[in-house]
Design an enzyme around this catalytic site. Structure first.
Site, PDB file in Angstrom:
ATOM      1  N   TYR A  33       5.453  -7.079  -2.621  1.00 48.63           N
ATOM      2  CA  TYR A  33       4.380  -7.290  -1.657  1.00 48.63           C
ATOM      3  C   TYR A  33       3.104  -7.678  -2.372  1.00 48.63           C
ATOM      4  O   TYR A  33       3.003  -7.599  -3.600  1.00 48.63           O
ATOM      5  CB  TYR A  33       4.161  -6.034  -0.802  1.00 48.63           C
ATOM      6  CG  TYR A  33       3.481  -4.885  -1.519  1.00 48.63           C
ATOM      7  CD1 TYR A  33       4.152  -4.126  -2.459  1.00 48.63           C
ATOM      8  CD2 TYR A  33       2.146  -4.571  -1.261  1.00 48.63           C
ATOM      9  CE1 TYR A  33       3.522  -3.072  -3.117  1.00 48.63           C
ATOM     10  CE2 TYR A  33       1.511  -3.522  -1.902  1.00 48.63           C
ATOM     11  CZ  TYR A  33       2.203  -2.780  -2.832  1.00 48.63           C
ATOM     12  OH  TYR A  33       1.571  -1.752  -3.488  1.00 48.63           O
ATOM     13  N   LEU A 205       0.342  -1.950 -13.037  1.00 51.42           N
ATOM     14  CA  LEU A 205       0.184  -3.224 -12.354  1.00 51.42           C
ATOM     15  C   LEU A 205      -1.073  -3.890 -12.910  1.00 51.42           C
ATOM     16  O   LEU A 205      -2.121  -3.245 -13.003  1.00 51.42           O
ATOM     17  CB  LEU A 205       0.026  -3.001 -10.843  1.00 51.42           C
ATOM     18  CG  LEU A 205       0.013  -4.296 -10.058  1.00 51.42           C
ATOM     19  CD1 LEU A 205       1.422  -4.858  -9.924  1.00 51.42           C
ATOM     20  CD2 LEU A 205      -0.593  -4.099  -8.683  1.00 51.42           C
TER      21      LEU A 205
HETATM   22  N1  PDD Z   1      -2.699  -1.710  -4.564  1.00 57.41           N
HETATM   23  N2  PDD Z   1      -2.097  -0.352  -9.414  1.00 57.41           N
HETATM   24  C1  PDD Z   1      -1.305  -0.118  -8.349  1.00 57.41           C
HETATM   25  C2  PDD Z   1      -0.151   0.821  -8.506  1.00 57.41           C
HETATM   26  C3  PDD Z   1      -1.573  -0.747  -7.119  1.00 57.41           C
HETATM   27  O1  PDD Z   1      -0.782  -0.525  -6.058  1.00 57.41           O
HETATM   28  C4  PDD Z   1      -2.691  -1.611  -7.006  1.00 57.41           C
HETATM   29  C5  PDD Z   1      -3.009  -2.338  -5.743  1.00 57.41           C
HETATM   30  C6  PDD Z   1      -3.486  -1.810  -8.144  1.00 57.41           C
HETATM   31  C7  PDD Z   1      -4.700  -2.719  -8.118  1.00 57.41           C
HETATM   32  O2  PDD Z   1      -4.312  -4.061  -7.996  1.00 57.41           O
HETATM   33  P1  PDD Z   1      -5.246  -5.129  -7.259  1.00 57.41           P
HETATM   34  O3  PDD Z   1      -6.573  -5.041  -7.896  1.00 57.41           O
HETATM   35  O4  PDD Z   1      -4.555  -6.421  -7.511  1.00 57.41           O
HETATM   36  O5  PDD Z   1      -5.288  -4.757  -5.792  1.00 57.41           O
HETATM   37  C8  PDD Z   1      -3.161  -1.180  -9.329  1.00 57.41           C
HETATM   38  C9  PDD Z   1      -2.824  -2.394  -3.303  1.00 57.41           C
HETATM   39  C10 PDD Z   1      -4.215  -2.695  -2.900  1.00 57.41           C
HETATM   40  C11 PDD Z   1      -2.082  -1.613  -2.251  1.00 57.41           C
HETATM   41  O6  PDD Z   1      -0.984  -1.172  -2.555  1.00 57.41           O
HETATM   42  O7  PDD Z   1      -2.585  -1.467  -1.153  1.00 57.41           O
END
Ligand code: PDD
Length: 289
Positions: A33, A205
């Site tokens: 996703y 991530l």
């Molecule tokens: N989450 N680490 C994890 C485990 C995450 O699920 C997310 C993002 C991030 C930050 O990634 P980014 O800056 O690309 O959003 C780091 C999203 C927002 C979610 O699951 O809703």
């Protein structure tokens, strides 16, 4: 106004939008996703999010459901039909629908779901005063670089945090170092004004917000350091914050029972917050052109 979801080629009322019981996303969490922020009607960092989607799909050997151009049209159509100007777009791709069997199906077509919702970025108390996090064991698999829908450890970590009266959990790897938050990346700032976050690896991530903040910190001439840090080091930091698409930059002022600095968001965190807000406004303007 009723919400509309895109499900495998059709725009449906949200309450009737559904996937098949044998969708492999539902059966095996066999899918990936992305979450993209919408600000002022524009998508923030759309390309890096779609690049990461392609990467996650490739790592799991799931074919992209369509070309990028067609996907972008659907994202905009879902935004338009839901009148979302500030909020989030969620897209999920599973390996598709097939009789339940662990092995990859021979003929399944990848399934695509896109939804959008209104959501203002966090403001007020959380940003002004900062939030607390609790440390929990990182019990996830060894490919956390893939944005997989298999989020049970993250769900448990977040609930542990809420039960402890905190905003989020920072997960701790077997080496005693913090990996990341349940849905965000973790950052600390030391007394020596080093802005530290963990380097991308299979243990975290590689957040799109993380990359933007890294670029902003460097442009601003801050001392940006990529390395893992221990729980003890985090607790002795002067400032800390977390980054994610939905939270943007959120100051962290408490880790477990330890208050950081004077317990208020520190000056470098506030500076990065301002820089990130400008960065989003530039993205908004670019989308409007
Ligand atoms: N989450 N680490 C994890 C485990 C995450 O699920 C997310 C993002 C991030 C930050 O990634 P980014 O800056 O690309 O959003 C780091 C999203 C927002 C979610 O699951 O809703």
């Amino acid at each position: 106004m009723s919400r509309i979801a895109y499900v495998n080629g059709r725009y449906l009322p949200h309450r009737r939008a559904a996937v098949h019981v044998e969708d492999r996303g539902y059966q095996f969490a066999d899918g990936v996703y992305e979450v993209i922020a919408v600000r002022g009607g524009g998508l923030v960092d759309e390309e890096p999010h779609l690049d990461r989607l392609d990467r996650s799909l490739a790592e799991l050997r799931i074919a992209p459901p369509m070309g990028r151009g067609a996907l972008k049209v659907i994202l905009r159509e879902v935004m338009r039909r839901n009148l979302v100007r500030d909020g989030m777009i969620y897209l999920q791709v599973s390996r598709g629908v097939a009789p339940r069997d662990h092995s990859f199906p021979a003929r399944a077509r990848p399934a695509l779901v896109v939804t959008a919702r209104h959501k203002q970025p966090p403001a007020g108390a959380a940003v002004e005063q900062g939030v607390g996090v609790v440390t929990v064991e990182d019990i996830r698999w060894k490919r956390c670089d893939i944005k997989s829908v298999s989020l049970l450890p993250n769900v448990l970590a977040k609930q542990d945090a809420l039960d402890a009266g905190a905003f989020d959990a920072w997960m701790v790897g077997a080496d005693g170092r913090i990996t990341e938050g349940s849905a965000s990346n973790a950052w600390i700032i030391t007394k020596g004004r080093e802005v530290i976050t963990r380097p991308p690896s299979q243990e975290i991530l590689d957040g799109v917000t993380r990359r933007a903040v890294k670029a902003l910190a460097r442009q601003e001439g801050l001392s940006y350091v990529e390395r893992a840090f221990s729980v003890a080091e985090a607790k002795s930091a002067t400032e800390a914050f977390l980054t994610s698409t939905s939270a943007r930059i959120l100051p962290v002022t408490r880790i477990d029972d330890v208050r950081l600095g004077d317990g208020k968001p520190g000056p470098l965190t506030r500076k990065l917050l301002r820089l990130y807000a400008d960065y989003e406004r530039r993205a908004e303007r670019a989308a409007a052109e």
